[in-house]
Design a protein around this motif. Sequence first.
Motif, PDB file in Angstrom:
ATOM      1  N   ARG A   1       0.837  -1.196   0.000  1.00 18.56           N
ATOM      2  CA  ARG A   1       0.000   0.000   0.000  1.00 18.56           C
ATOM      3  C   ARG A   1       0.876   1.252   0.000  1.00 18.56           C
ATOM      4  O   ARG A   1       1.701   1.449   0.911  1.00 18.56           O
ATOM      5  N   ILE A   2       0.689   2.093  -1.015  1.00 15.33           N
ATOM      6  CA  ILE A   2       1.452   3.339  -1.098  1.00 15.33           C
ATOM      7  C   ILE A   2       0.529   4.554  -1.177  1.00 15.33           C
ATOM      8  O   ILE A   2       0.952   5.679  -0.903  1.00 15.33           O
ATOM      9  N   GLY A   3      -0.721   4.354  -1.570  1.00 19.72           N
ATOM     10  CA  GLY A   3      -1.660   5.460  -1.685  1.00 19.72           C
ATOM     11  C   GLY A   3      -1.496   6.228  -2.987  1.00 19.72           C
ATOM     12  O   GLY A   3      -0.477   6.120  -3.680  1.00 19.72           O
ATOM     13  N   LEU A   4      -2.528   7.005  -3.300  1.00 21.09           N
ATOM     14  CA  LEU A   4      -2.541   7.812  -4.521  1.00 21.09           C
ATOM     15  C   LEU A   4      -2.874   9.248  -4.162  1.00 21.09           C
ATOM     16  O   LEU A   4      -3.836   9.519  -3.438  1.00 21.09           O
ATOM     17  N   LEU A   5      -2.075  10.179  -4.680  1.00 29.31           N
ATOM     18  CA  LEU A   5      -2.264  11.604  -4.463  1.00 29.31           C
ATOM     19  C   LEU A   5      -2.440  12.263  -5.830  1.00 29.31           C
ATOM     20  O   LEU A   5      -1.542  12.209  -6.673  1.00 29.31           O
ATOM     21  N   VAL A   6      -3.609  12.853  -6.070  1.00 26.62           N
ATOM     22  CA  VAL A   6      -3.885  13.547  -7.333  1.00 26.62           C
ATOM     23  C   VAL A   6      -3.891  15.049  -7.045  1.00 26.62           C
ATOM     24  O   VAL A   6      -4.764  15.552  -6.323  1.00 26.62           O
ATOM     25  N   LEU A   7      -2.918  15.748  -7.581  1.00 34.78           N
ATOM     26  CA  LEU A   7      -2.739  17.168  -7.276  1.00 34.78           C
ATOM     27  C   LEU A   7      -3.645  18.043  -8.123  1.00 34.78           C
ATOM     28  O   LEU A   7      -3.848  17.785  -9.306  1.00 34.78           O
ATOM     29  N   PHE A   8      -4.182  19.092  -7.519  1.00 35.03           N
ATOM     30  CA  PHE A   8      -5.020  20.066  -8.218  1.00 35.03           C
ATOM     31  C   PHE A   8      -4.323  21.426  -8.193  1.00 35.03           C
ATOM     32  O   PHE A   8      -3.949  21.921  -7.130  1.00 35.03           O
ATOM     33  N   THR A   9      -4.177  22.007  -9.380  1.00 35.26           N
ATOM     34  CA  THR A   9      -3.488  23.296  -9.494  1.00 35.26           C
ATOM     35  C   THR A   9      -4.427  24.431  -9.896  1.00 35.26           C
ATOM     36  O   THR A   9      -4.033  25.591  -9.898  1.00 35.26           O
ATOM     37  N   GLU A  10      -5.666  24.097 -10.248  1.00 35.64           N
ATOM     38  CA  GLU A  10      -6.640  25.104 -10.674  1.00 35.64           C
ATOM     39  C   GLU A  10      -7.948  24.894  -9.924  1.00 35.64           C
ATOM     40  O   GLU A  10      -8.322  23.764  -9.600  1.00 35.64           O
TER      41      GLU A  10
END
Length: 374
Positions: free
Chosen positions: A93-102
């Motif tokens: 398990r490493i997880g998922l990070l989806v970045l938002f710039t707008e």
Amino acid sequence: MSGLPDRLPDHTEVLVIGGGVIGTSIACHLAEAGVGTVLLERGELGSGSSGTTAGVVRTYFPGNTLISSLATRSMEAYHSFAERTGTDLGLERIGLLVLFTEEQQVEEYRRTEAAQRAAGVDVELVTAAEAARLNPLVDEGTILAAAWVPEAYACDPAAIVRGYADAARKAGAVLHTQTPVTGIDPDGRVHTPAGTIRADTVVCAAGPWAGEVAAMADVRLPAATYPIEMLLTDTPAGAAQTTLPMTMHPSSLRIRSWGDRILVGMGRPGADESREDWLRRVSHHLGSTFPELADNHLDHGWSGNLDISPDGMAFIGRDPSRPFLYAAGFSGQGLCQAPAAGEIIRDLVLGKQPWTDTAGLTTARLPGASAESA
């Protein structure tokens, strides 16, 4: 071992073309349902798209809850994979990070969050500061927020292929490697350098070659080939003891821990872009979002081809005019959907209603598609 028999059988109920995660999943599901199954792979098992990814299975696909539902169902299958096949996937398990710039990305997340949760995805919106805590390399000043999904795992794609292939053989399927398809006749005869086999039903799961294989059967399958290159860079000393989550930036840049290094992906050079210019572009995005990686040298990791669809979503369905089914165009997401895709194709072959409505997965969803390509 390839499990290559001496010769092709004369006939099979279902012939699966393609021996990656999708094809072996389909062969396993069919064989375990009692369907006579033969699989043909042009190279070695798992030698196509299955070996070119970042090796992560996840449940969250922003903007597409149908894909998320397939991925969630597939994740359930992966958690019981060892029990079913005897093969340990080494899930970490490493997880998922989806970045938002707008801001519009944040608003889109909020608009679709309930639907994602209804699809079974465990996801939450986190602040820029929380994102930087989850991945210490993130410069929180460059993002507005992020989606955090704990259910994302590093895995061994080769183990998925091996597990499904072994289970398929155990259930009676016959798998041939080094056996490319050279022609498909209207009567279901499939030609190869190793001979000809007649199939009651043909299933195309040929990855980057899916469009070419489908065309042999006079079926339009608009799956194209997209080359990618994965890169490796050094981990900063301060982050050496931290397992970085799979972290995705809107630019298509993505990183994650890879042993004691960092895996970096962002496609391949554009049509009019040199590799040097592409590497500079990758470095720019890398340094902007992850300042500690600025000016890091980028080493070649590996490269290969993905099968992609025009809208980034897989084609899974049946041609209405002939016994030809397809599962292709997974656009780099095949690992996350292979178990669910295998179930759907199995049910379509058996004439059963699949666990989900498959109308949105067929080629008929594309603008201008005719009923004959449904």
